[in-house]
Design a protein around this motif. Structure first.
Motif, PDB file in Angstrom:
ATOM      1  N   ASP A   1      -6.265   2.591  -5.152  1.00 42.84           N
ATOM      2  CA  ASP A   1      -7.065   1.868  -6.134  1.00 42.84           C
ATOM      3  C   ASP A   1      -6.177   1.120  -7.126  1.00 42.84           C
ATOM      4  N   ALA A   2      -5.059   1.712  -7.503  1.00 44.18           N
ATOM      5  CA  ALA A   2      -4.135   1.039  -8.426  1.00 44.18           C
ATOM      6  C   ALA A   2      -3.576  -0.231  -7.788  1.00 44.18           C
ATOM      7  N   VAL A   3      -3.258  -0.182  -6.503  1.00 47.18           N
ATOM      8  CA  VAL A   3      -2.765  -1.372  -5.805  1.00 47.18           C
ATOM      9  C   VAL A   3      -3.880  -2.410  -5.710  1.00 47.18           C
ATOM     10  N   CYS A   4      -5.088  -1.951  -5.446  1.00 44.29           N
ATOM     11  CA  CYS A   4      -6.233  -2.870  -5.367  1.00 44.29           C
ATOM     12  C   CYS A   4      -6.485  -3.536  -6.715  1.00 44.29           C
ATOM     13  N   ALA A   5      -6.243  -2.823  -7.807  1.00 39.58           N
ATOM     14  CA  ALA A   5      -6.387  -3.425  -9.136  1.00 39.58           C
ATOM     15  C   ALA A   5      -5.392  -4.570  -9.308  1.00 39.58           C
ATOM     16  N   THR A   6      -4.202  -4.411  -8.756  1.00 37.39           N
ATOM     17  CA  THR A   6      -3.223  -5.500  -8.796  1.00 37.39           C
ATOM     18  C   THR A   6      -3.718  -6.685  -7.991  1.00 37.39           C
ATOM     19  N   VAL A   7      -4.240  -6.439  -6.802  1.00 35.71           N
ATOM     20  CA  VAL A   7      -4.786  -7.525  -5.973  1.00 35.71           C
ATOM     21  C   VAL A   7      -5.926  -8.216  -6.708  1.00 35.71           C
TER      22      VAL A   7
ATOM     23  N   LEU B   1       0.835  -1.198   0.000  1.00 35.13           N
ATOM     24  CA  LEU B   1       0.000   0.000   0.000  1.00 35.13           C
ATOM     25  C   LEU B   1       0.871   1.249   0.000  1.00 35.13           C
ATOM     26  N   PRO B   2       0.415   2.287  -0.674  1.00 39.52           N
ATOM     27  CA  PRO B   2       1.140   3.564  -0.657  1.00 39.52           C
ATOM     28  C   PRO B   2       0.713   4.380   0.569  1.00 39.52           C
ATOM     29  N   TRP B   3       1.136   3.970   1.761  1.00 40.65           N
ATOM     30  CA  TRP B   3       0.696   4.624   3.007  1.00 40.65           C
ATOM     31  C   TRP B   3       0.756   6.133   2.857  1.00 40.65           C
ATOM     32  N   GLY B   4      -0.364   6.768   3.125  1.00 43.26           N
ATOM     33  CA  GLY B   4      -0.458   8.223   3.000  1.00 43.26           C
ATOM     34  C   GLY B   4      -0.748   8.681   1.589  1.00 43.26           C
ATOM     35  N   GLY B   5      -0.852   7.744   0.650  1.00 46.71           N
ATOM     36  CA  GLY B   5      -1.103   8.099  -0.739  1.00 46.71           C
ATOM     37  C   GLY B   5      -2.562   8.447  -0.988  1.00 46.71           C
ATOM     38  N   SER B   6      -2.837   8.798  -2.210  1.00 45.32           N
ATOM     39  CA  SER B   6      -4.194   9.184  -2.609  1.00 45.32           C
ATOM     40  C   SER B   6      -5.068   7.941  -2.785  1.00 45.32           C
TER      41      SER B   6
END
Length: 157
Positions: free
Chosen positions: A131-137, A121-126
């Motif tokens: 959502d981009a990380v969730c798309a990978t998951v 996760l991009p802690w502190g990110g937008s």
């Protein structure tokens, strides 16, 4: 079908990507009409029950799901021949082996499906970065489901 009937998604605190992956994987199982899997999420370091990460909970809501009743649980070394432990990154995987020298069937999620790299996760990110990380998951859990449900090849007689 897979020899694994228990699937544990594991992240550091049990509040990040592991509950999100559990939620998505459960939905995919239902969507394909599959049963026989016990799916859960755990954290390596859980001092008290905490809810899922707020941004992940919001993304889940935006996709029609809910993490509202989720509460983090600690990983206690639930190893067996039929249990697959999938970490989000190499650090979490190593911590399992550090705590439980007899650990078995522990892989990084991407590693298990034939990819490389951590999912973080991009802690502190937008919300867009989350959502981009969730798309990978989402993509990787599709591959996981395909791998777990593929039938063994039949030999030619």
């Amino acid at each position: 079908m897979s020899r694994f009937s228990n699937i544990i998604f594991l992240d550091e605190e049990g509040t990040g990507l592991s509950p999100y992956a559990e939620m998505m994987f459960r939905w995919k199982l239902r969507n394909r009409g599959l049963s026989g899997f016990n799916v859960m999420s755990r954290g390596n370091v859980v001092l008290f029950p905490e809810p899922a990460n707020q941004k992940l909970a919001e993304l889940a809501r935006m996709k029609g799901f809910s993490l509202d009743n989720y509460s983090a649980k600690a990983f206690e070394g639930e190893f067996s021949e039929c249990t697959l432990i999938l970490t989000m990154d190499g650090v979490s995987k190593q911590k399992v082996y550090d705590r439980f020298p007899h650990a078995a069937n522990v892989y990084m999620l991407r590693e298990y499906v034939g990819e490389s790299g951590d999912i973080r996760l991009p802690w502190g990110g937008s919300i867009e970065e989350y959502d981009a990380v969730c798309a990978t998951v989402d993509r990787v859990t599709d591959r996981l489901l395909d791998k777990l449900t593929e039938m063994p090849e039949q030999g030619i007689l």
